[in-house]
Design a protein around this motif. Sequence first.
Motif, PDB file in Angstrom:
ATOM      1  N   GLY A  66       0.789  -1.220   0.000  1.00 42.04           N
ATOM      2  CA  GLY A  66       0.000   0.000   0.000  1.00 42.04           C
ATOM      3  C   GLY A  66       0.823   1.273   0.000  1.00 42.04           C
ATOM      4  N   ILE A  67       2.054   1.187  -0.515  1.00 44.44           N
ATOM      5  CA  ILE A  67       2.959   2.335  -0.511  1.00 44.44           C
ATOM      6  C   ILE A  67       3.179   2.822  -1.935  1.00 44.44           C
ATOM      7  CG2 ILE A  67       5.297   3.123   0.035  1.00 44.44           C
ATOM      8  CD1 ILE A  67       5.308   0.917   2.246  1.00 44.44           C
ATOM      9  N   GLN A  68       2.961   4.113  -2.125  1.00 47.37           N
ATOM     10  CA  GLN A  68       3.219   4.744  -3.413  1.00 47.37           C
ATOM     11  C   GLN A  68       4.526   5.528  -3.351  1.00 47.37           C
ATOM     12  OE1 GLN A  68      -0.894   6.482  -3.638  1.00 47.37           O
ATOM     13  NE2 GLN A  68      -0.598   5.893  -5.776  1.00 47.37           N
ATOM     14  N   VAL A  69       5.032   5.901  -4.526  1.00 46.79           N
ATOM     15  CA  VAL A  69       6.375   6.470  -4.621  1.00 46.79           C
ATOM     16  C   VAL A  69       6.372   7.836  -5.291  1.00 46.79           C
ATOM     17  CG1 VAL A  69       8.695   6.114  -5.593  1.00 46.79           C
ATOM     18  CG2 VAL A  69       7.387   4.162  -4.707  1.00 46.79           C
ATOM     19  N   ILE A  70       7.034   8.778  -4.637  1.00 43.87           N
ATOM     20  CA  ILE A  70       7.423  10.036  -5.265  1.00 43.87           C
ATOM     21  C   ILE A  70       8.855   9.787  -5.716  1.00 43.87           C
ATOM     22  CG2 ILE A  70       7.854  12.496  -4.968  1.00 43.87           C
ATOM     23  CD1 ILE A  70       5.757  12.410  -2.663  1.00 43.87           C
ATOM     24  N   ASN A  71       9.013   9.582  -7.005  1.00 41.48           N
ATOM     25  CA  ASN A  71      10.262   9.072  -7.565  1.00 41.48           C
ATOM     26  C   ASN A  71      11.161  10.232  -8.027  1.00 41.48           C
ATOM     27  OD1 ASN A  71      12.120   7.227  -8.497  1.00 41.48           O
ATOM     28  ND2 ASN A  71      10.765   6.289 -10.005  1.00 41.48           N
ATOM     29  N   THR A  72      12.272  10.405  -7.345  1.00 45.75           N
ATOM     30  CA  THR A  72      13.226  11.443  -7.732  1.00 45.75           C
ATOM     31  C   THR A  72      14.006  10.956  -8.941  1.00 45.75           C
ATOM     32  OG1 THR A  72      13.398  12.275  -5.481  1.00 45.75           O
ATOM     33  CG2 THR A  72      15.182  12.840  -6.988  1.00 45.75           C
TER      34      THR A  72
END
Length: 137
Positions: free
Chosen positions: A67-73
Amino acid sequence: VEGGAPLHIKGVNWNPIPIGGTHPAQLDYGAYVRDDARLMSEAGVNVLRTYEALTDRAVLDQLWQHGIQVINTLWSWAGEPVDQVRGRVDAVKDHPAILMWSLGNEWNYNGCYTGLSVDDCAALIGEAARMIKERDP
C-alpha cells in the motif's frame, strides 16, 4: 486528490544503504525493500520519496503490495546528463506505485551538487520537467 478521493499522505524519505555505507554508491533498494516495506506499512506510511531514481519494477511491486506509493526522484545531480530522466520515466511510468515525479533535492542552495548558480539549476530542473511531461503527460 487521487482517483476522486482525497489522499492523506503519510510519508517518509527512503534511502536504503547499509549502516556505515555511503550514498549513492551503496544504495540498494532490492536488498531492503522486503523488511522496510513491511515496517513502513505497519507504521502507517503510504508514500515514500526517493533520493535517487527507483526503476526496479520488482521493488515497486513490493511497495505497491504494502500500500505504498512512490514520489520518484528522477534527477538531482548536475554531474549526470539531465536527459537520463527520459529512460527513467519510460521504465516505470505505467507502474501503479508511481504517485508522482520529483526533481532536485534542495537545489535552491546546493548548486545541484555541482556548484551551479540558482538560475542554472532552475534551468536544468525546468528542462528535466519538460522531458518528463513529454514522456508522461
